[in-house]
Design a protein around this motif. Structure first.
Motif, PDB file in Angstrom:
ATOM      1  N   TRP A  65      41.285  42.219  38.180  1.00 52.85           N
ATOM      2  CA  TRP A  65      40.322  43.137  39.056  1.00 52.85           C
ATOM      3  C   TRP A  65      40.766  44.053  39.835  1.00 52.85           C
ATOM      4  O   TRP A  65      41.955  44.803  39.917  1.00 52.85           O
ATOM      5  N   ALA A  66      39.842  44.253  40.881  1.00 54.70           N
ATOM      6  CA  ALA A  66      40.462  45.803  41.609  1.00 54.70           C
ATOM      7  C   ALA A  66      40.665  45.470  43.295  1.00 54.70           C
ATOM      8  O   ALA A  66      38.832  44.747  43.464  1.00 54.70           O
ATOM      9  N   GLU A  67      41.048  46.201  43.676  1.00 53.62           N
ATOM     10  CA  GLU A  67      40.714  46.355  44.850  1.00 53.62           C
ATOM     11  C   GLU A  67      40.512  47.414  46.014  1.00 53.62           C
ATOM     12  O   GLU A  67      40.978  48.766  45.692  1.00 53.62           O
ATOM     13  N   ALA A  68      39.687  47.868  46.766  1.00 55.67           N
ATOM     14  CA  ALA A  68      39.452  48.872  47.479  1.00 55.67           C
ATOM     15  C   ALA A  68      39.804  49.023  48.786  1.00 55.67           C
ATOM     16  O   ALA A  68      38.938  47.580  49.212  1.00 55.67           O
ATOM     17  N   TRP A  69      39.854  50.015  49.301  1.00 52.54           N
ATOM     18  CA  TRP A  69      40.627  50.066  51.244  1.00 52.54           C
ATOM     19  C   TRP A  69      39.064  50.465  51.359  1.00 52.54           C
ATOM     20  O   TRP A  69      38.688  51.092  51.096  1.00 52.54           O
ATOM     21  N   VAL A  70      38.740  49.519  52.833  1.00 53.02           N
ATOM     22  CA  VAL A  70      37.186  49.827  53.422  1.00 53.02           C
ATOM     23  C   VAL A  70      37.608  49.872  54.333  1.00 53.02           C
ATOM     24  O   VAL A  70      38.030  48.993  55.089  1.00 53.02           O
ATOM     25  N   ASP A  71      36.904  50.885  55.686  1.00 52.25           N
ATOM     26  CA  ASP A  71      37.710  51.077  56.659  1.00 52.25           C
ATOM     27  C   ASP A  71      36.733  49.712  57.624  1.00 52.25           C
ATOM     28  O   ASP A  71      35.712  49.593  57.666  1.00 52.25           O
ATOM     29  N   GLY A  72      37.181  49.257  58.101  1.00 49.86           N
ATOM     30  CA  GLY A  72      37.163  47.782  58.956  1.00 49.86           C
ATOM     31  C   GLY A  72      37.265  45.867  58.402  1.00 49.86           C
ATOM     32  O   GLY A  72      37.091  45.582  59.009  1.00 49.86           O
ATOM     33  N   LEU A  73      36.975  47.117  57.076  1.00 51.49           N
ATOM     34  CA  LEU A  73      37.388  45.636  56.434  1.00 51.49           C
ATOM     35  C   LEU A  73      38.803  45.042  55.688  1.00 51.49           C
ATOM     36  O   LEU A  73      39.271  44.362  55.219  1.00 51.49           O
ATOM     37  N   GLY A 122      36.316  38.281  49.404  1.00 46.12           N
ATOM     38  CA  GLY A 122      36.602  38.948  48.892  1.00 46.12           C
ATOM     39  C   GLY A 122      37.657  39.952  49.777  1.00 46.12           C
ATOM     40  O   GLY A 122      38.507  41.455  49.277  1.00 46.12           O
ATOM     41  N   MET A 123      37.777  39.507  51.033  1.00 49.78           N
ATOM     42  CA  MET A 123      38.321  41.003  52.171  1.00 49.78           C
ATOM     43  C   MET A 123      39.884  39.825  52.351  1.00 49.78           C
ATOM     44  O   MET A 123      40.229  39.049  52.318  1.00 49.78           O
ATOM     45  N   THR A 147      39.529  45.082  50.021  1.00 50.38           N
ATOM     46  CA  THR A 147      38.220  44.520  49.494  1.00 50.38           C
ATOM     47  C   THR A 147      38.381  44.395  47.658  1.00 50.38           C
ATOM     48  O   THR A 147      38.109  45.237  47.597  1.00 50.38           O
ATOM     49  N   GLY A 148      38.062  43.310  47.275  1.00 44.79           N
ATOM     50  CA  GLY A 148      38.076  42.510  45.750  1.00 44.79           C
ATOM     51  C   GLY A 148      36.996  43.199  45.250  1.00 44.79           C
ATOM     52  O   GLY A 148      36.165  42.373  45.604  1.00 44.79           O
ATOM     53  N   PHE A 149      37.094  43.942  43.962  1.00 47.59           N
ATOM     54  CA  PHE A 149      35.904  43.589  43.121  1.00 47.59           C
ATOM     55  C   PHE A 149      36.288  42.977  41.810  1.00 47.59           C
ATOM     56  O   PHE A 149      37.093  43.956  41.311  1.00 47.59           O
ATOM     57  N   ASP A 150      35.912  42.359  41.539  1.00 47.37           N
ATOM     58  CA  ASP A 150      36.022  42.061  39.753  1.00 47.37           C
ATOM     59  C   ASP A 150      34.527  42.076  38.346  1.00 47.37           C
ATOM     60  O   ASP A 150      33.763  41.710  38.673  1.00 47.37           O
ATOM     61  N   VAL A 151      34.617  43.629  37.901  1.00 50.08           N
ATOM     62  CA  VAL A 151      33.648  43.806  37.381  1.00 50.08           C
ATOM     63  C   VAL A 151      33.943  42.906  36.070  1.00 50.08           C
ATOM     64  O   VAL A 151      31.894  42.396  35.729  1.00 50.08           O
ATOM     65  N   SER A 152      34.649  42.679  35.949  1.00 47.51           N
ATOM     66  CA  SER A 152      34.308  41.631  34.278  1.00 47.51           C
ATOM     67  C   SER A 152      33.353  40.002  34.780  1.00 47.51           C
ATOM     68  O   SER A 152      32.372  39.528  33.853  1.00 47.51           O
ATOM     69  N   ASN A 153      33.278  39.945  35.623  1.00 49.73           N
ATOM     70  CA  ASN A 153      32.489  38.544  35.904  1.00 49.73           C
ATOM     71  C   ASN A 153      31.787  39.078  37.314  1.00 49.73           C
ATOM     72  O   ASN A 153      30.237  38.110  37.914  1.00 49.73           O
ATOM     73  N   GLY A 154      31.643  40.159  37.753  1.00 47.32           N
ATOM     74  CA  GLY A 154      30.563  40.782  39.038  1.00 47.32           C
ATOM     75  C   GLY A 154      30.940  40.543  40.102  1.00 47.32           C
ATOM     76  O   GLY A 154      29.218  40.203  40.632  1.00 47.32           O
ATOM     77  N   ILE A 155      31.170  39.692  40.292  1.00 45.79           N
ATOM     78  CA  ILE A 155      31.392  39.085  41.854  1.00 45.79           C
ATOM     79  C   ILE A 155      32.613  39.362  42.716  1.00 45.79           C
ATOM     80  O   ILE A 155      33.917  40.351  42.218  1.00 45.79           O
ATOM     81  N   CYS A 156      32.861  39.310  43.827  1.00 44.57           N
ATOM     82  CA  CYS A 156      34.330  39.770  44.709  1.00 44.57           C
ATOM     83  C   CYS A 156      35.271  38.429  44.502  1.00 44.57           C
ATOM     84  O   CYS A 156      34.236  37.219  44.628  1.00 44.57           O
ATOM     85  N   PRO A 157      36.097  38.161  44.217  1.00 49.38           N
ATOM     86  CA  PRO A 157      37.408  37.430  44.476  1.00 49.38           C
ATOM     87  C   PRO A 157      37.145  36.515  45.359  1.00 49.38           C
ATOM     88  O   PRO A 157      36.625  36.644  46.995  1.00 49.38           O
ATOM     89  N   ASP A 158      37.182  35.143  44.878  1.00 49.15           N
ATOM     90  CA  ASP A 158      36.916  33.852  45.601  1.00 49.15           C
ATOM     91  C   ASP A 158      38.124  33.015  45.979  1.00 49.15           C
ATOM     92  O   ASP A 158      39.559  33.383  45.034  1.00 49.15           O
ATOM     93  N   ALA A 159      37.425  31.959  46.151  1.00 42.69           N
ATOM     94  CA  ALA A 159      39.030  30.773  46.170  1.00 42.69           C
ATOM     95  C   ALA A 159      39.251  30.390  44.182  1.00 42.69           C
ATOM     96  O   ALA A 159      40.440  29.810  44.870  1.00 42.69           O
ATOM     97  N   ARG A 160      38.672  31.121  43.602  1.00 43.98           N
ATOM     98  CA  ARG A 160      39.831  30.280  42.457  1.00 43.98           C
ATOM     99  C   ARG A 160      40.653  31.793  41.639  1.00 43.98           C
ATOM    100  O   ARG A 160      40.728  31.638  40.540  1.00 43.98           O
TER     101      ARG A 160
END
Length: 266
Positions: free
Chosen positions: A206-214, A87-88, A217-230
């Motif tokens: 999906w959405a991505e939020a900026w997090v200091d140090g990371l 997700g990063m 960072t992605g968040f896919d609410v529809s599937n309840g996960i952070c994006p991966d290789a799919r």
């Protein structure tokens, strides 16, 4: 993971088009999370005027529809090597500053329901990635995934009040709440390889939020996960309107019909 994409959008018009100009955002770029091996764009019923990179870093093809055209087809075929980044998605490479991604838009403007949802997470939450996971889970409990209940102009507040929506609505709600909590947040359009099907009738968001140090960072609410290789990222922006696969203006066409065919597979 190596993924292939075959995506065709066909517009048909009730009468011949007198004038139409469309921005096409269907070409991804190589990122830490993905390497573009091949990608071909073809257009029927229109001609390519120019191509450029917009301020969000998206590749844009500006297309003018042929006079009196009754249909236009935009197709892409490509192959992408994806990499699981948990997700990063890396640093900020866009020309615009991060603070721009805190700005509300017409589709993400916070109203009573969104403010109440953000209020559940208290204050002093900025740069706490854990709270973003909580936001993702909370939205899923309030807004069930349901097609044909919203459209591309449905706002985040409207989808929240309705309690139903699709990935676009989930992304808009997440963006609005995360911005209220102090995170620069952006909309992402692209593709998702599903495990139960190859044929799809829409892209994914999906959405991505900026997090200091990371970084982003992605968040896919529809599937309840952070994006991966799919996942394949194609375009980003403040909301759907900045990252839509095709968006523009059409004059003199009468009623318009769109048929989308997408195949994503390994």
């Amino acid at each position: 993971m190596r993924l292939t994409v075959d995506h065709t959008s066909t517009y048909t018009y009730e009468t011949g088009v007198s004038y139409a100009l469309q921005q096409v955002r269907k070409r991804p770029v190589s990122l830490p999370s993905q390497s573009i091996l091949s990608w071909d764009l073809s257009i029927d019923g229109a001609r390519l005027e120019t191509s450029y990179t917009d301020h969000h870093g998206n590749l844009v093809d500006l297309v003018q529809v042929d006079p009196d055209a009754s249909s236009v087809t935009v197709s892409v075929k490509g192959e992408v090597e994806t990499h699981d980044m948990s997700g990063m998605m890396g640093g900020h490479r866009q020309l615009v500053p991060l603070w721009l991604y805190k700005r509300p838009t017409g589709l993400t403007a916070p109203a009573k329901g969104l403010r109440a949802l953000a209020g559940k997470f208290g204050s002093n939450t900025a740069q706490d990635v854990g709270v973003l996971h909580e936001v993702m889970a909370e939205i899923a409990t309030h807004v069930a995934y349901q097609t044909n209940e919203t459209d591309s102009e449905t706002t985040a507040e409207e989808a929240l009040q309705k309690g139903q929506g699709v990935c676009q609505d989930h992304a808009h709600i997440f963006i609005s709440v995360a911005r209220l909590l102090g995170f620069p947040t952006r909309y992402v359009s692209g593709y998702l390889m599903m495990t139960d099907r190859i044929d799809q009738d829409a892209g994914h968001a999906w959405a991505e939020a900026w997090v200091d140090g990371l970084g982003w960072t992605g968040f896919d609410v529809s599937n309840g996960i952070c994006p991966d290789a799919r996942y394949i990222q194609v375009a980003t922006g403040l909301d759907y309107r900045d990252a839509a696969p095709i968006r523009g203006m059409v004059y003199g066409a009468g009623a318009e019909n769109l048929v989308v065919s997408i195949q994503v597979q390994q």
